[in-house]
Design a protein around this motif. Sequence first.
Motif, PDB file in Angstrom:
ATOM      1  N   PRO A 141       0.851  -1.198   0.000  1.00 40.64           N
ATOM      2  CA  PRO A 141       0.000   0.000   0.000  1.00 40.64           C
ATOM      3  C   PRO A 141       0.888   1.250   0.000  1.00 40.64           C
ATOM      4  O   PRO A 141       1.786   1.386   0.840  1.00 40.64           O
ATOM      5  N   CYS A 142       0.653   2.155  -0.921  1.00 42.47           N
ATOM      6  CA  CYS A 142       1.452   3.381  -1.021  1.00 42.47           C
ATOM      7  C   CYS A 142       0.928   4.403  -0.010  1.00 42.47           C
ATOM      8  O   CYS A 142      -0.270   4.686   0.017  1.00 42.47           O
ATOM      9  N   THR A 143       1.812   4.971   0.788  1.00 40.95           N
ATOM     10  CA  THR A 143       1.397   5.959   1.782  1.00 40.95           C
ATOM     11  C   THR A 143       1.273   7.355   1.189  1.00 40.95           C
ATOM     12  O   THR A 143       0.669   8.240   1.806  1.00 40.95           O
ATOM     13  N   ASN A 144       1.829   7.576  -0.001  1.00 39.67           N
ATOM     14  CA  ASN A 144       1.806   8.897  -0.621  1.00 39.67           C
ATOM     15  C   ASN A 144       0.797   9.014  -1.756  1.00 39.67           C
ATOM     16  O   ASN A 144       0.719  10.039  -2.429  1.00 39.67           O
ATOM     17  N   GLN A 145       0.027   7.963  -2.008  1.00 34.35           N
ATOM     18  CA  GLN A 145      -1.009   7.999  -3.032  1.00 34.35           C
ATOM     19  C   GLN A 145      -2.008   6.887  -2.762  1.00 34.35           C
ATOM     20  O   GLN A 145      -1.693   5.898  -2.097  1.00 34.35           O
ATOM     21  N   ASP A 146      -3.228   7.065  -3.273  1.00 38.95           N
ATOM     22  CA  ASP A 146      -4.286   6.079  -3.022  1.00 38.95           C
ATOM     23  C   ASP A 146      -4.151   4.951  -4.040  1.00 38.95           C
ATOM     24  O   ASP A 146      -4.920   4.853  -5.005  1.00 38.95           O
ATOM     25  N   ALA A 147      -3.164   4.120  -3.824  1.00 43.16           N
ATOM     26  CA  ALA A 147      -2.856   3.031  -4.754  1.00 43.16           C
ATOM     27  C   ALA A 147      -2.010   1.995  -4.035  1.00 43.16           C
ATOM     28  O   ALA A 147      -1.501   2.234  -2.936  1.00 43.16           O
ATOM     29  N   SER A 148      -1.881   0.830  -4.660  1.00 43.52           N
ATOM     30  CA  SER A 148      -1.032  -0.241  -4.129  1.00 43.52           C
ATOM     31  C   SER A 148      -0.154  -0.786  -5.242  1.00 43.52           C
ATOM     32  O   SER A 148      -0.609  -0.940  -6.382  1.00 43.52           O
ATOM     33  N   LEU A 149       1.082  -1.060  -4.908  1.00 50.04           N
ATOM     34  CA  LEU A 149       1.996  -1.731  -5.833  1.00 50.04           C
ATOM     35  C   LEU A 149       1.859  -3.234  -5.606  1.00 50.04           C
ATOM     36  O   LEU A 149       1.983  -3.706  -4.468  1.00 50.04           O
ATOM     37  N   VAL A 150       1.574  -3.972  -6.672  1.00 53.46           N
ATOM     38  CA  VAL A 150       1.342  -5.410  -6.549  1.00 53.46           C
ATOM     39  C   VAL A 150       2.307  -6.187  -7.436  1.00 53.46           C
ATOM     40  O   VAL A 150       2.498  -5.844  -8.609  1.00 53.46           O
ATOM     41  N   VAL A 151       2.903  -7.210  -6.880  1.00 57.17           N
ATOM     42  CA  VAL A 151       3.699  -8.182  -7.648  1.00 57.17           C
ATOM     43  C   VAL A 151       3.019  -9.533  -7.474  1.00 57.17           C
ATOM     44  O   VAL A 151       2.888 -10.031  -6.358  1.00 57.17           O
ATOM     45  N   SER A 152       2.565 -10.103  -8.583  1.00 54.74           N
ATOM     46  CA  SER A 152       1.873 -11.400  -8.546  1.00 54.74           C
ATOM     47  C   SER A 152       2.634 -12.383  -9.426  1.00 54.74           C
ATOM     48  O   SER A 152       2.962 -12.070 -10.581  1.00 54.74           O
TER      49      SER A 152
END
Length: 339
Positions: A141-152
């Motif tokens: 979860p990114c603390t500086n934007q409303d998004a998440s970085l995902v590696v699947s």
Amino acid sequence: MKVVRRLAFFCVLPLALALTTVYVWYRVSDTGRGWRYEDKLATYCGGLVPYDESAVFTALNTEVGLSQDAEEGYGQDRFRSCRVADLVVSIGLIRADATRQDVGPDMLSTLRRNASDHLPVGLGGGWRGYTDLRTTAVVLPCTNQDASLVVSIDGDESHENAEESRAVGELATAIAREAADRQSCEASFGGRIPELRLAQGQLAPPGTSGTCEGIRIPESQWINWIREGVASDSSPLERCLLGETEARDEVLYSLEASFGPYAQRLRPADHEDDGPEPALTRGSATATASCPGSSVPAVFRIDATVYAAPTKQFLRSALHAFAERSAARHGCTGLELPD
């Protein structure tokens, strides 16, 4: 003139032999293979694949081990897709308002779970992620934007053991560290992944202490066994299975908790719909909750299979017990259950 030609011959020949020796060494030696591998990784998959964690699977083979590299999707929803040996790696930033697309590939669609005989378990080590020994994922979860970085990462049955899956997890976390920096995603990282605590096999219902804990099973439901995952406060997916052995040894009910992007993937491909809402049908029930660090509500579901004889009372009570404990583990509040 002949003297000059002879001198040139005797100078060029050793040089050609030296160059040939160097070339052969570069192509055949372990050191040369390592150099070639490192050279390809500099640009392969956007330069996100690490040397050490990937070499475990590729054995430094650049042709077979690093065989597919693509950028998929459109605009803000573009993501990387590549192969590391027989592992399919997807890397992308998922905005909180993203939805699955009707046409074309998108990162949310890569979060479908492939068929696995194992239930999801948290990776541990301070990471938000899971593995079911077939699919392994890390969510930052990114603390500086409303998004998440995902590696699947999707594998096959050859990785369905704790040692191989832990190595896949190490690959995923190493990629996530690099990708977060490239995507300007400020996030907290974990450390080394510990030995995986795998889910147990079938247990008698009174023996629950993991993701199935607290579910009361009436005799009328003919449930003989449960399969549960290890309770975790950091796994974006949790499951609980209830089954019977009297007739066909089948799963009767499946319960699943989804958080962050894994809850987002349940949204229909319709920008006017914010996602699943609390609901009760003849064979399923859904609940939601608000979770810290994410504007995406968590989703909790129970689904009856064709072998079950569900009642609305059991669907409500089982979902309530499952969702209440799962939400509490993840620090979620405002649990909304169906009427």
